[in-house]
Design an enzyme around this catalytic site. Sequence first.
Site, PDB file in Angstrom:
ATOM      1  N   ASP A 147       0.805  -1.215   0.000  1.00  0.00           N
ATOM      2  CA  ASP A 147       0.000   0.000   0.000  1.00  0.00           C
ATOM      3  C   ASP A 147       0.838   1.264   0.000  1.00  0.00           C
ATOM      4  O   ASP A 147       0.424   2.294  -0.536  1.00  0.00           O
ATOM      5  CB  ASP A 147      -0.924   0.040   1.220  1.00  0.00           C
TER       6      ASP A 147
ATOM      7  N   ASP B 194      -2.427   5.621  -2.974  1.00  0.00           N
ATOM      8  CA  ASP B 194      -1.832   4.443  -2.357  1.00  0.00           C
ATOM      9  C   ASP B 194      -1.081   3.696  -3.451  1.00  0.00           C
ATOM     10  O   ASP B 194      -1.560   3.585  -4.588  1.00  0.00           O
ATOM     11  CB  ASP B 194      -2.907   3.525  -1.770  1.00  0.00           C
TER      12      ASP B 194
ATOM     13  N   HIS C  71      -7.412  -0.112  -4.325  1.00  0.00           N
ATOM     14  CA  HIS C  71      -6.320  -1.036  -4.581  1.00  0.00           C
ATOM     15  C   HIS C  71      -6.695  -1.988  -5.714  1.00  0.00           C
ATOM     16  O   HIS C  71      -7.731  -2.647  -5.683  1.00  0.00           O
ATOM     17  CB  HIS C  71      -5.892  -1.800  -3.325  1.00  0.00           C
TER      18      HIS C  71
ATOM     19  N   ASP D 151      -5.121  -4.734  -6.992  1.00  0.00           N
ATOM     20  CA  ASP D 151      -4.596  -6.090  -7.118  1.00  0.00           C
ATOM     21  C   ASP D 151      -5.531  -7.215  -6.683  1.00  0.00           C
ATOM     22  O   ASP D 151      -5.146  -8.385  -6.724  1.00  0.00           O
ATOM     23  CB  ASP D 151      -3.247  -6.227  -6.404  1.00  0.00           C
TER      24      ASP D 151
ATOM     25  N   CYS E 187      -0.766  -7.978  -1.140  1.00  0.00           N
ATOM     26  CA  CYS E 187      -0.859  -6.818  -0.240  1.00  0.00           C
ATOM     27  C   CYS E 187       0.164  -6.888   0.890  1.00  0.00           C
ATOM     28  O   CYS E 187       0.749  -5.874   1.273  1.00  0.00           O
ATOM     29  CB  CYS E 187      -2.254  -6.729   0.360  1.00  0.00           C
TER      30      CYS E 187
END
Length: 422
Positions: free
Chosen positions: A169, A253, A302, A304, A406
Amino acid sequence: MLRVRCLRGGSRGAEAAHYIGSGLRGAFTGWVQRTFQSTQAAAASQNTCAADDKATSPVPKDCLVCSYNEWDPLEEVIVGRAENACVPPFSVEVKANTYEKYWGFYQKFGGHSFPKDHLKKAIAEIEEMCNILKGEGVIVKRPDPIDWSVKYKTPDFESTGMYAAMPRDILLVVGNEIIEAPMAWRARFFEYRAYRRLIKDYFNSGAKWTTAPKPTMADELYDQNYPIHSVEDRHKLAAQGKFVTTEFEPCFDAADFIRAGRDIFVQRSQVTNYMGIEWMRRHLAPDYRVHVISFKDPNPMHIDATFNIIGPGLVLSNPDRPCHQIELFKKAGWTVIQPPVPLIPDDHPLWMSSKWLSMNVLMLDEKRVMVDANETSIQKMFEKLGISTIKVSIRHANSLGGGFHCWTCDIRRRGTLQSYLD
């Protein structure tokens, strides 16, 4: 030769600009969006191989940092820590990124530790993950443990901290450069402190070290009246390009970016705004091309667990969140794979994420992937692709908001800079 770029302004300049331009905010947001549209249109009309002709600075011989994509052979990685993890205070940006069924949890525990028993299990899972990575020949580094319950105050806000669990992150490695993301949650303002010892070591080995402009996180960065009442509301707002973060100042991020050599893909999300994307685009040009892509996602945060590139021309694309620009990849000859439905039980707490952490995998190389031991369906998918699965259970660690991708930041992969989209 040492080159230093100076940026004038600062928090007072930002405040002045906000005061003068408060009536023009809508026009400014439109300008940012038009800038990105024209930038991408211009890029599409030019020879995309042009970047290949430009010389890049060689990586210093002893530099410990070098990573260009998500799948080259992994040699060194940072794995996060769950120790002392705290629930973030229930502020407007946290509310916008979490599901309604957990709002009571945040209201009750915000500013305090995550449930101790659950946290203990998460810590044990990540320790086992580190041991398995070491057994696969990967060097593992860890951030420093910090007391995240300490309250802090800036001229613009006060908060407690959160954790150093998800290095993906906050850190983005591009070549031999480590970029510290500015973040967008107030509870994560000082998260970088847990990684500074490691980053200084990498810097001393020859790595470049860049810290993106730190936002003030003043009230103006957030839409204080962001209207969330249902999933339908989220869908409508996302479709309209409305998010809880404004364009008051750059924020992003690192986990909203995903790398494929010279091409880096990013989404505008609840924590990454167009100013943050534009900062990254200018910073990485001309050697890297930053592409904005979007998804049918009611709560983007995010990339992913929505779009995970696992090999050259090979991407996992979440079937629940289809990519609006997927034809770009198909025309380039990429193979787009839809992963199976996750198997995580409905009653398992996921305070900060969705079940699709099942596709949030870590590639050790093109033929090895770290995947959750409980997700047998996706294991079979990888095996059909000829990719060996390294199975680890991190169910309790998932509850803190991340899967294997992550929980890690790959520092060094053995490979070279290439283009995969031309």
